[in-house]
Design a protein around this motif. Sequence first.
Motif, PDB file in Angstrom:
ATOM      1  N   PHE A  31       0.856  -1.203   0.000  1.00 47.07           N
ATOM      2  CA  PHE A  31       0.000   0.000   0.000  1.00 47.07           C
ATOM      3  C   PHE A  31       0.880   1.237   0.000  1.00 47.07           C
ATOM      4  CE2 PHE A  31      -1.979   3.379   2.622  1.00 47.07           C
ATOM      5  CZ  PHE A  31      -2.989   3.738   1.731  1.00 47.07           C
ATOM      6  N   THR A  32       0.490   2.236  -0.788  1.00 47.86           N
ATOM      7  CA  THR A  32       1.217   3.508  -0.792  1.00 47.86           C
ATOM      8  C   THR A  32       0.270   4.641  -0.449  1.00 47.86           C
ATOM      9  OG1 THR A  32       2.743   2.702  -2.473  1.00 47.86           O
ATOM     10  CG2 THR A  32       2.635   5.083  -2.177  1.00 47.86           C
ATOM     11  N   LEU A  33       0.685   5.455   0.496  1.00 47.79           N
ATOM     12  CA  LEU A  33      -0.053   6.673   0.850  1.00 47.79           C
ATOM     13  C   LEU A  33       0.700   7.848   0.237  1.00 47.79           C
ATOM     14  CD1 LEU A  33      -2.381   7.868   2.587  1.00 47.79           C
ATOM     15  CD2 LEU A  33      -0.725   8.055   4.454  1.00 47.79           C
ATOM     16  N   HIS A  34       0.024   8.596  -0.637  1.00 45.28           N
ATOM     17  CA  HIS A  34       0.676   9.691  -1.353  1.00 45.28           C
ATOM     18  C   HIS A  34       0.551  10.995  -0.559  1.00 45.28           C
ATOM     19  CE1 HIS A  34       1.031   7.001  -4.757  1.00 45.28           C
ATOM     20  NE2 HIS A  34      -0.242   6.684  -4.604  1.00 45.28           N
ATOM     21  N   PRO A  35       1.448  11.948  -0.804  1.00 52.01           N
ATOM     22  CA  PRO A  35       1.398  13.216  -0.070  1.00 52.01           C
ATOM     23  C   PRO A  35       0.054  13.932  -0.277  1.00 52.01           C
ATOM     24  CG  PRO A  35       3.478  13.019  -1.213  1.00 52.01           C
ATOM     25  CD  PRO A  35       2.621  11.877  -1.686  1.00 52.01           C
ATOM     26  N   GLY A  36      -0.494  14.412   0.791  1.00 51.28           N
ATOM     27  CA  GLY A  36      -1.689  15.246   0.717  1.00 51.28           C
ATOM     28  C   GLY A  36      -2.996  14.506   0.539  1.00 51.28           C
ATOM     29  N   GLU A  37      -2.962  13.179   0.481  1.00 50.92           N
ATOM     30  CA  GLU A  37      -4.229  12.482   0.282  1.00 50.92           C
ATOM     31  C   GLU A  37      -4.751  11.894   1.590  1.00 50.92           C
ATOM     32  OE1 GLU A  37      -4.162   9.167  -2.405  1.00 50.92           O
ATOM     33  OE2 GLU A  37      -2.718   8.050  -1.215  1.00 50.92           O
ATOM     34  N   ALA A  38      -6.078  11.823   1.648  1.00 50.52           N
ATOM     35  CA  ALA A  38      -6.738  11.230   2.806  1.00 50.52           C
ATOM     36  C   ALA A  38      -7.405   9.942   2.344  1.00 50.52           C
ATOM     37  CB  ALA A  38      -7.780  12.194   3.364  1.00 50.52           C
ATOM     38  N   VAL A  39      -6.975   8.833   2.914  1.00 53.67           N
ATOM     39  CA  VAL A  39      -7.472   7.513   2.500  1.00 53.67           C
ATOM     40  C   VAL A  39      -8.257   6.894   3.650  1.00 53.67           C
ATOM     41  CG1 VAL A  39      -6.793   5.195   1.744  1.00 53.67           C
ATOM     42  CG2 VAL A  39      -5.516   7.192   0.937  1.00 53.67           C
ATOM     43  N   ALA A  40      -9.435   6.372   3.310  1.00 53.55           N
ATOM     44  CA  ALA A  40     -10.245   5.677   4.319  1.00 53.55           C
ATOM     45  C   ALA A  40      -9.922   4.196   4.280  1.00 53.55           C
ATOM     46  CB  ALA A  40     -11.726   5.888   4.020  1.00 53.55           C
ATOM     47  N   LEU A  41      -9.813   3.611   5.455  1.00 54.89           N
ATOM     48  CA  LEU A  41      -9.612   2.164   5.580  1.00 54.89           C
ATOM     49  C   LEU A  41     -10.904   1.611   6.182  1.00 54.89           C
ATOM     50  CD1 LEU A  41      -7.967  -0.455   5.757  1.00 54.89           C
ATOM     51  CD2 LEU A  41      -6.868   0.453   7.814  1.00 54.89           C
ATOM     52  N   VAL A  42     -11.676   0.963   5.333  1.00 57.87           N
ATOM     53  CA  VAL A  42     -12.980   0.452   5.766  1.00 57.87           C
ATOM     54  C   VAL A  42     -12.963  -1.066   5.608  1.00 57.87           C
ATOM     55  CG1 VAL A  42     -15.477   0.561   5.425  1.00 57.87           C
ATOM     56  CG2 VAL A  42     -14.067   2.542   4.850  1.00 57.87           C
ATOM     57  N   ALA A  43     -13.015  -1.783   6.696  1.00 61.24           N
ATOM     58  CA  ALA A  43     -12.972  -3.239   6.605  1.00 61.24           C
ATOM     59  C   ALA A  43     -13.652  -3.820   7.832  1.00 61.24           C
ATOM     60  CB  ALA A  43     -11.527  -3.723   6.514  1.00 61.24           C
ATOM     61  N   ARG A 191     -10.711  19.158   6.923  1.00 61.47           N
ATOM     62  CA  ARG A 191     -10.279  20.521   6.559  1.00 61.47           C
ATOM     63  C   ARG A 191      -8.831  20.744   6.970  1.00 61.47           C
ATOM     64  NH1 ARG A 191     -11.875  25.475   8.523  1.00 61.47           N
ATOM     65  NH2 ARG A 191     -12.513  24.505  10.461  1.00 61.47           N
ATOM     66  N   LEU A 192      -8.497  20.240   8.157  1.00 65.28           N
ATOM     67  CA  LEU A 192      -7.128  20.382   8.664  1.00 65.28           C
ATOM     68  C   LEU A 192      -6.146  19.636   7.750  1.00 65.28           C
ATOM     69  CD1 LEU A 192      -5.443  21.342  11.206  1.00 65.28           C
ATOM     70  CD2 LEU A 192      -5.663  18.983  11.982  1.00 65.28           C
ATOM     71  N   ILE A 193      -6.519  18.435   7.355  1.00 59.87           N
ATOM     72  CA  ILE A 193      -5.658  17.629   6.471  1.00 59.87           C
ATOM     73  C   ILE A 193      -5.411  18.406   5.174  1.00 59.87           C
ATOM     74  CG2 ILE A 193      -5.616  15.549   5.017  1.00 59.87           C
ATOM     75  CD1 ILE A 193      -7.239  14.184   7.327  1.00 59.87           C
ATOM     76  N   LYS A 194      -6.477  18.959   4.612  1.00 63.65           N
ATOM     77  CA  LYS A 194      -6.353  19.649   3.321  1.00 63.65           C
ATOM     78  C   LYS A 194      -5.597  20.978   3.471  1.00 63.65           C
ATOM     79  CE  LYS A 194      -7.928  16.410   1.045  1.00 63.65           C
ATOM     80  NZ  LYS A 194      -6.930  15.626   0.267  1.00 63.65           N
ATOM     81  N   ALA A 195      -5.802  21.650   4.589  1.00 62.87           N
ATOM     82  CA  ALA A 195      -5.145  22.954   4.781  1.00 62.87           C
ATOM     83  C   ALA A 195      -3.647  22.796   5.019  1.00 62.87           C
ATOM     84  CB  ALA A 195      -5.784  23.690   5.961  1.00 62.87           C
ATOM     85  N   THR A 196      -3.256  21.666   5.637  1.00 67.15           N
ATOM     86  CA  THR A 196      -1.849  21.494   5.991  1.00 67.15           C
ATOM     87  C   THR A 196      -1.084  20.652   4.978  1.00 67.15           C
ATOM     88  OG1 THR A 196      -2.431  19.567   7.303  1.00 67.15           O
ATOM     89  CG2 THR A 196      -2.234  21.648   8.489  1.00 67.15           C
ATOM     90  N   GLY A 197      -1.800  19.995   4.068  1.00 68.35           N
ATOM     91  CA  GLY A 197      -1.116  19.130   3.104  1.00 68.35           C
ATOM     92  C   GLY A 197      -0.666  17.812   3.701  1.00 68.35           C
ATOM     93  N   LEU A 198      -1.204  17.514   4.884  1.00 67.91           N
ATOM     94  CA  LEU A 198      -0.911  16.266   5.578  1.00 67.91           C
ATOM     95  C   LEU A 198      -1.474  15.076   4.781  1.00 67.91           C
ATOM     96  CD1 LEU A 198       0.072  15.828   8.584  1.00 67.91           C
ATOM     97  CD2 LEU A 198      -2.339  15.820   9.204  1.00 67.91           C
ATOM     98  N   SER A 199      -0.840  13.912   4.914  1.00 70.83           N
ATOM     99  CA  SER A 199      -1.431  12.676   4.382  1.00 70.83           C
ATOM    100  C   SER A 199      -2.112  11.973   5.538  1.00 70.83           C
ATOM    101  CB  SER A 199      -0.355  11.741   3.844  1.00 70.83           C
ATOM    102  OG  SER A 199       0.522  12.421   3.020  1.00 70.83           O
ATOM    103  N   ALA A 200      -3.201  11.258   5.243  1.00 69.69           N
ATOM    104  CA  ALA A 200      -3.894  10.589   6.342  1.00 69.69           C
ATOM    105  C   ALA A 200      -4.431   9.237   5.921  1.00 69.69           C
ATOM    106  CB  ALA A 200      -5.038  11.470   6.843  1.00 69.69           C
ATOM    107  N   LEU A 201      -4.315   8.285   6.834  1.00 72.73           N
ATOM    108  CA  LEU A 201      -4.949   6.975   6.666  1.00 72.73           C
ATOM    109  C   LEU A 201      -5.868   6.806   7.869  1.00 72.73           C
ATOM    110  CD1 LEU A 201      -5.226   4.285   5.165  1.00 72.73           C
ATOM    111  CD2 LEU A 201      -3.256   3.434   6.467  1.00 72.73           C
ATOM    112  N   ILE A 202      -7.167   6.723   7.592  1.00 73.18           N
ATOM    113  CA  ILE A 202      -8.156   6.774   8.666  1.00 73.18           C
ATOM    114  C   ILE A 202      -9.055   5.545   8.620  1.00 73.18           C
ATOM    115  CG2 ILE A 202     -10.065   8.112   9.641  1.00 73.18           C
ATOM    116  CD1 ILE A 202      -8.849  10.607   8.402  1.00 73.18           C
ATOM    117  N   ALA A 203      -8.964   4.708   9.650  1.00 72.44           N
ATOM    118  CA  ALA A 203      -9.854   3.555   9.740  1.00 72.44           C
ATOM    119  C   ALA A 203     -11.195   4.028  10.269  1.00 72.44           C
ATOM    120  CB  ALA A 203      -9.258   2.505  10.677  1.00 72.44           C
ATOM    121  N   THR A 204     -12.248   3.646   9.584  1.00 73.55           N
ATOM    122  CA  THR A 204     -13.583   4.034  10.038  1.00 73.55           C
ATOM    123  C   THR A 204     -14.615   3.011   9.591  1.00 73.55           C
ATOM    124  OG1 THR A 204     -15.277   5.755   9.984  1.00 73.55           O
ATOM    125  CG2 THR A 204     -13.958   5.513   7.995  1.00 73.55           C
ATOM    126  N   HIS A 205     -15.678   2.883  10.401  1.00 73.45           N
ATOM    127  CA  HIS A 205     -16.807   2.039   9.982  1.00 73.45           C
ATOM    128  C   HIS A 205     -17.893   2.911   9.350  1.00 73.45           C
ATOM    129  CE1 HIS A 205     -15.537  -1.790  11.585  1.00 73.45           C
ATOM    130  NE2 HIS A 205     -15.210  -1.215  12.739  1.00 73.45           N
TER     131      HIS A 205
END
Length: 227
Positions: A31-43, A191-205
């Motif tokens: 798996f690759t997380l690219h700069p500035g993207e927010a990816v949901a991990l749903v499983a 909004r914070l992720i997008k404003a800062t250019g942070l990358s994020a991997l977020i597990a959520t149901h």
Amino acid sequence: MNLSETIRLEGIQRRYRQGEAELDILRGLDFTLHPGEAVALVAPSGTGKSTLLHIAGLLERPDAGEVVIGGRPTSKLSDAERTQIRRTDIGFVYQFHHLLPEFSALENVMLPQLINGLERREAQNRAQDLLGWLGLPDRVQHRPNELSGGEQQRVAIARAVANAPRVLLADEPTGNLDVVTADSVFESLFRLIKATGLSALIATHNLDLASRMDRRITLRDGLAVET
Ligand SMILES: Nc1ncnc2c1ncn2[C@@H]1O[C@H](COP(=O)(O)OP(=O)(O)OP(=O)(O)O)[C@@H](O)[C@H]1O
């Protein structure tokens, strides 16, 4: 350094022993997380979301495979070197806030910065800015038990990004909140992720929240699959 990636997982394997049985949770996951993207991990529950986040965040070592952070392979690093990367490059948010109860919101956000050697004044300014940005300008002197669940998670988010990490890893960050509060905390986080250019991997149901992110992956037979 490869600028098109923040975290790259290569052939990650993780097996747990449960009594007599052996459980192959991750079976060569890439798996690759690219700069500035927010990816949901749903499983589904038990498929290895937390395991994956712990390995990506260098809290746990895989049995095989490589975790590359900012172009740097981490498998051969010492625990102390991995801790250092975790402190500077990675922010964590969990389902429960894990704030320190005896400290104010402001102090909770200052603490990781002070540990990283920042001047008190600078740490305070940044904590104040972040908490203001996350909608808590009037709550900075409150202790966690004087804050609502949504406010506590906002403080936890501010703390996670206090050291301006490359990546935010979140394990059900809104899982303990009611639907309306979850939605508003998630919007702030996004909004914070997008404003800062942070990358994020977020597990959520929460499929509604996941649908608003840039990409979605699931875990199937121990591998990451785009959905
Ligand atoms: N330290 C451990 N020792 C043994 N088994 C473990 C350990 N950690 C996790 N497991 C098992 O590995 C599987 C995956 O766990 P994990 O917590 O990663 O799943 P998850 O997808 O995050 O689940 P949930 O959505 O319920 O939080 C589960 O069956 C769990 O019981």
